[in-house]
Write an enzyme that holds these catalytic residues in place. Structure first.
Site, mmCIF file in Angstrom:
data_model
loop_
_atom_site.group_PDB
_atom_site.id
_atom_site.type_symbol
_atom_site.label_atom_id
_atom_site.label_comp_id
_atom_site.label_asym_id
_atom_site.label_seq_id
_atom_site.Cartn_x
_atom_site.Cartn_y
_atom_site.Cartn_z
ATOM 1 N N ASP A 86 0.738 7.116 -31.981
ATOM 2 C CA ASP A 86 1.459 6.318 -30.864
ATOM 3 C C ASP A 86 -0.020 5.239 -30.042
ATOM 4 O O ASP A 86 -0.735 5.097 -30.899
ATOM 5 C CB ASP A 86 1.670 7.501 -29.272
ATOM 6 C CG ASP A 86 0.449 7.714 -29.254
ATOM 7 O OD1 ASP A 86 -0.311 7.241 -29.246
ATOM 8 O OD2 ASP A 86 1.214 8.884 -27.854
ATOM 9 N N ASP A 111 10.099 12.656 -30.271
ATOM 10 C CA ASP A 111 8.680 13.652 -31.551
ATOM 11 C C ASP A 111 8.909 14.576 -29.258
ATOM 12 O O ASP A 111 9.532 13.367 -27.748
ATOM 13 C CB ASP A 111 7.156 12.441 -30.858
ATOM 14 C CG ASP A 111 7.228 11.607 -29.887
ATOM 15 O OD1 ASP A 111 6.188 12.611 -28.919
ATOM 16 O OD2 ASP A 111 7.510 10.755 -29.563
#
Length: 376
Positions: free
Chosen positions: A92, A271
């Site tokens: 990320d 996720d």
């Protein structure tokens, strides 16, 4: 990176596809176990590969930048080698940490100045720096730098933040072209749709993100406290706009029911820390509801964790044994629970894929949601 769309469900927007990177294939829909600091918490890489068996895991740019630092990761040859993981990886951007560190950061046009949660030292993330950090980490899929707005969020703030995210994206794309990958394999950049829970902003952001023509696209700023029906409403709007021939990643979501509902809305990738975080507190997910394994009712229950004896991973333990480990505060209890929950999440998305391919996904989804929506 390539994406092949195998089929779309006739009664929903659910999709089955295959993402291919230099580290292998990812069958979608997929759940990515979260490996924040180079480890899926409490799970050995051997168990991760051989029992849970995910095609891809996730790492965190903010945390890895602070510890072990990009210098160590570069000396190791990237995070894949550092943690002995030879499959796919996504990182990320640090945008969510910008959101979560609200008392420790200052957002400006140039980037974000923030205070480390470890030692209080000051650091600056710009779109350019975040691209360089992710080049050094070496994930197969990397995220554009964005601002994740809180919920609830003022409309004007959400609008300013969305445009800032768009401007940062342009800088990410420009800088990434100047900074080559470091370890002999390619990296795919995913931009992130923002706009809080405002339909017009989400439409505008999704259209802008789609116009960039990236290898895949993400939906951020959800699962931050908004009602589930609002999450689904926004996701439905955005997936109608994002390209059908590119994978769609809904960041930070969520419960097993959230995942099935969003698969039906056309999301391919998920996720969440929930399976491992909840596991460490004794909450187990099964196909028939959730279990608080610390409850006394399981003290002499020698049946497998899932009451219908579905085995998500290779090794099955009884409820009584697992409860004993938690009560005795043995670390093995948290480890077994984490492996179980991750195994269940991967079983869930893989079974969803089978039903999408078979053409009976919606019927199966309704049955599963009814089963899972209870405490045992």
């Amino acid at each position: 990176m390539q994406f092949e769309l195998k089929t779309t469900d006739a009664q929903s927007k659910a999709r089955a596809g295959i993402i291919t990177t230099d580290h292998g294939k990812i069958e979608t829909p997929i759940f990515m176990p979260v490996g924040t600091v180079g480890t899926v918490k409490g799970v050995h890489q051997t168990e991760l590969k051989n029992e849970i068996n995910p095609d891809i895991i996730l790492g965190n740019t903010y945390h890895l930048y602070l510890r072990p630092t990009t210098s160590i990761l570069e000396q190791a040859g990237g995070l894949h080698k550092f943690m002995n993981w030879d499959r796919n990886m996504l990182t990320d951007s640090g945008g969510y940490q910008v959101y979560s560190l609200s008392a420790r950061r200052k957002i400006q046009e140039e980037g974000v100045k923030f205070k480390s949660h470890i030692d209080g030292s000051y650091h600056v993330f710009t779109p350019e720096k975040v691209m360089e950090i992710q080049r050094t980490i070496g994930a197969d899929i990397i995220m554009a730098f964005d601002e994740c707005t809180p919920y609830p969020c003022d409309y004007n703030y959400a609008k300013r933040s969305m445009h800032l995210t768009h401007r940062w994206l342009k800088r990410c794309v420009t800088h990434l072209e100047k900074v080559p990958s470091k370890y002999g394999y390619s990296q795919a950049l995913f931009p992130i749709v923002q706009g809080s829970t405002y339909k017009d902003l989400r439409k505008q952001s999704a259209e802008f993100i789609a116009s960039v023509g990236a290898n895949g696209n993400a939906i951020g700023g959800l699962s931050v406290g908004e009602p589930a029906d609002k999450m689904y409403e926004i996701t439905d709007i955005v997936t109608d706009i994002l390209p059908k021939d590119k994978p769609r990643y809904l960041m930070g979501v969520g419960t097993p029911i959230n995942i099935l509902e969003n698969i039906a809305l056309g999301v391919d990738m998920f996720d969440c820390v929930m399976p491992t975080r909840n596991a460490r507190n004794g909450m187990l997910f099964t196909a028939h509801g959730t279990i608080n394994i610390k409850n006394k009712k399981w003290e002499n229950d020698f049946s497998p964790i899932d009451e219908m004896n579905i085995t998500y991973v290779d090794t099955t333990y009884s409820k009584a044994y697992l409860r004993h480990l938690f009560i005795a505060k043995e670390l093995l209890g948290k480890q077994i629970a984490s492996i179980h929950n991750l195994g269940f999440y991967l079983w869930l998305v893989r079974t969803a894929r089978k039903h999408i391919l078979a053409g009976d996904f919606m019927e199966w989804k309704s049955k599963m949601i009814n089963q899972m929506d209870k405490r045992l």
